[in-house]
Design an enzyme around this catalytic site. Structure first.
Site, PDB file in Angstrom:
ATOM      1  N   LYS A 142       7.620   7.162 -11.218  1.00 45.50           N
ATOM      2  CA  LYS A 142       6.957   8.212 -10.446  1.00 45.50           C
ATOM      3  C   LYS A 142       7.098   7.902  -8.965  1.00 45.50           C
ATOM      4  O   LYS A 142       6.214   7.333  -8.333  1.00 45.50           O
ATOM      5  CB  LYS A 142       5.488   8.348 -10.833  1.00 45.50           C
ATOM      6  CG  LYS A 142       4.916   9.691 -10.393  1.00 45.50           C
ATOM      7  CD  LYS A 142       5.606  10.851 -11.074  1.00 45.50           C
ATOM      8  CE  LYS A 142       5.384  12.161 -10.379  1.00 45.50           C
ATOM      9  NZ  LYS A 142       6.117  13.257 -10.959  1.00 45.50           N
TER      10      LYS A 142
ATOM     11  N   SER B 180       8.624  17.978 -12.987  1.00 41.82           N
ATOM     12  CA  SER B 180       7.188  17.714 -13.039  1.00 41.82           C
ATOM     13  C   SER B 180       6.438  18.996 -13.413  1.00 41.82           C
ATOM     14  O   SER B 180       6.641  19.525 -14.493  1.00 41.82           O
ATOM     15  CB  SER B 180       6.724  17.131 -11.700  1.00 41.82           C
ATOM     16  OG  SER B 180       5.676  16.207 -11.912  1.00 41.82           O
TER      17      SER B 180
END
Length: 582
Positions: free
Chosen positions: A190, A381
């Site tokens: 991430k 995402s």
């Protein structure tokens, strides 16, 4: 005194009249311009021309109108409409060929590939595609390399250099000036928050970016080399050595066919369509040509619902806003003429809460109508999350997708405040009443709660992916963790169903609805220029435009990363920082 008031009153009246004349004239010319842009006929021996004046956008809502740049109105076209224009020109007897005069023309990676494929298909008609450039960008050359003949200015060059992605890091800056940044995340890939917690790229982030860039460049470079009939190994040497920046090298290495001036190129076009040198060339732009195409009038519709931009909560037009998009979803659902839906996603993600709201409404829509998803440049995402309602997902090979991960970010200023003699004390009724403050930062209880929230949101994210992709939690977690993938790699991993563009998705949706004849209807509809102008003239947009003009596009993006308040609006499903592939 009486004459003074008469004088003031006269000036006020004159001012009002001038304003009325200005607005009335503006309205008149805008209306006339709209009519001129959307109607008319194509002259015989016309050449369809794609040049720098044409701006390719992803969706109708991406067209930002301003009183300061109204001359751009009517010169934009969506990628889908541009492809329709090429398809129509194939059988239009008045269109003799296509001229690509692009230079620094730019569009998204997936838009470029769709346009390129449409041009290759156009050439099957036997009509010509010629290209000319002065200083040609790599994106423009990617399109122009399909031309039958590529001509270059004698002092021009081609920007052939490969792809790169630059990541800016702010940790040392924050440490130097006493800015405290608290990061909560799930997933070692991430990378959205790396610029705030590291001062150099992590091995994991370098790995994912290297894989992504090589996937995209491998495809693009092989396509260019094949079109220009250049050996792949030689093409790599040409690119590595920057040979194409020297005009003569482009002839030597077969990147271009001839070095000529623009007027000579125009004479070649005249000769190609069989008119005299003194005759005027009839060139027609893509936006104007699209305006001459009769719209489909079938009663049965396939809706193309655009979700373009960063995902936010509330209402708005510059990006994806949950309330605004949900309103459009409900319109599609309630329209009895709409038999199937294509959701076109072009988003790096954003608010987790807003993404979840949108996904729920899309699931309700799918219960009533087939829903096929088409990915644009980004579907990462939160952009990937909202696609989990799909019956089928199509991705372009160069789409940046995945980034299945969640993070939270809190910025506070305790250190810099203390250094400058500022401190605070807190009086509270409970352990975490003062959950967060700019001077104290988050409490330990707040951090614990945020971590649990991030973990819970991640599990919910993976749950929807496992349901849609028919895989186990462990399988998705192994390729999730916030990692981004190219569309090609996403297909191999099972994150998408098929590689293809929006036209394939539309055909699939129509087939699911058992439609042999249909017309397209886009949501949201294109805004009225005056709604755009007066609806968008808020303080934030004016400030942004001023900063962009002073800082430049690249510097403004760095400024955005440092000051983006949306990063601190709770748990985020967002793609790694601002990933700009150069």
């Amino acid at each position: 005194m009486k004459s003074f008031f008469k004088y003031v009153l006269a000036n006020i009246v004159a001012f009002v009249i001038l304003v009325a004349i200005f607005i009335g004239g503006f309205v008149f010319f805008a209306i006339m311009g709209a009519f001129m842009d959307s109607s008319g006929s194509v002259k015989k021996n016309s050449i369809l021309t794609l040049d720098l004046k044409t701006k390719v956008i992803e969706s109708p809502s991406d067209e930002q109108f301003s009183i300061f740049d109204f001359k751009q109105e009517g010169k934009t076209i969506t990628s889908l409409d541009l492809q329709k224009s090429i398809i129509n020109a194939k059988t239009d007897n008045n269109i003799k060929g296509i001229s690509l005069e692009l230079d620094d023309f730019s569009a998204g990676n997936t838009q470029l590939e769709s346009i390129r494929q449409a041009l290759i298909d156009f050439k099957k008609s036997g009509k010509f595609v010629y290209a000319y450039g002065n200083n040609v960008s790599q994106a423009a050359y990617y399109i122009g390399s399909v031309a039958d003949q590529f001509y270059l200015n004698p002092t021009g060059g081609i920007e052939l250099k490969g792809l790169s992605a630059e990541v800016a890091f702010f940790k040392d800056f924050a440490d130097k000036y006493g800015i405290n940044i608290q990061v909560i995340r799930h997933g070692k890939f991430k990378a959205a928050v790396e610029p705030f917690m590291l001062n150099k790229i992590s091995p994991e982030n370098e790995e994912q970016l290297s894989t992504l860039l090589n996937d995209v460049w491998s495809r693009n470079s092989s396509q260019i080399a094949q079109s220009r009939k250049i050996n792949p190994a030689e093409f790599k040497t040409i690119t590595d050595s920057l040979y194409s920046f020297i005009p003569e090298n482009n002839i030597k290495y077969k990147l271009a066919d001839k070095l000529i001036q623009k007027s000579e190129y125009d004479n070649i076009l005249r000769q190609k369509i069989g008119i005299k040198k003194e005759d005027k060339l009839s060139k027609i732009s893509f936006p104007k040509y699209f305006g001459t195409i009769d719209p489909d009038s079938e009663d049965d519709k396939v809706a193309v619902l655009y979700a373009s931009g960063e995902i936010n909560s509330g209402k708005g037009t510059n990006g994806i806003y949950s309330e605004t998009l949900i309103k459009e979803i409900k319109k599609v659902k309630e329209d009895k003429k709409v038999k199937a839906v294509v959701l076109r996603v072009n988003s790096p993600g954003g608010s987790a809460n807003a993404s979840d709201e949108i996904l729920f409404e899309l699931e309700q829509l799918k219960k009533e109508k087939p829903l096929v998803v088409s990915f644009g440049d980004y579907a990462a995402s939160g952009g990937y999350y909202i696609a989990m309602a799909a019956d089928k997902i199509y991705s372009e090979p160069n789409t940046i997708t995945g980034s299945i991960g969640v993070f939270g970010l809190m910025t506070y200023y305790k250190d810099i405040a203390n250094k400058n003699g500022i401190r605070s004390d807190v009086v509270q009724t409970n352990s975490n009443s003062n959950m967060y403050s700019a001077l104290q930062g988050p409490t330990s209880g707040t951090l614990n709660m945020m971590q649990k929230s991030v973990e819970g949101t991640y599990k919910r994210f993976v749950h929807f992916v496992t349901t849609n992709r028919k895989k186990s939690f462990e399988q998705i977690d192994a390729i999730g963790g916030g990692r981004v993938w190219s569309g090609t790699r996403a297909k191999e991993l099972g994150l998408v169903d098929e590689l293809g563009g929006i036209n394939q998705a539309i055909a699939d949706a129509a087939k699911r609805a058992k439609l042999s004849k249909y017309s397209l209807k886009t949501y949201p509809a294109k805004s009225n220029p005056f709604e755009e102008m007066f609806g968008s003239m808020d303080e934030e947009e004016i400030s942004a435009k001023m900063l962009k003009s002073k800082l430049g596009e690249s510097n403004y993006k760095i400024f955005q990363q440092l000051t983006d308040t949306k990063l601190q609006n709770g748990v985020m499903m967002r793609m790694p920082y601002i990933l700009e592939v150069k």
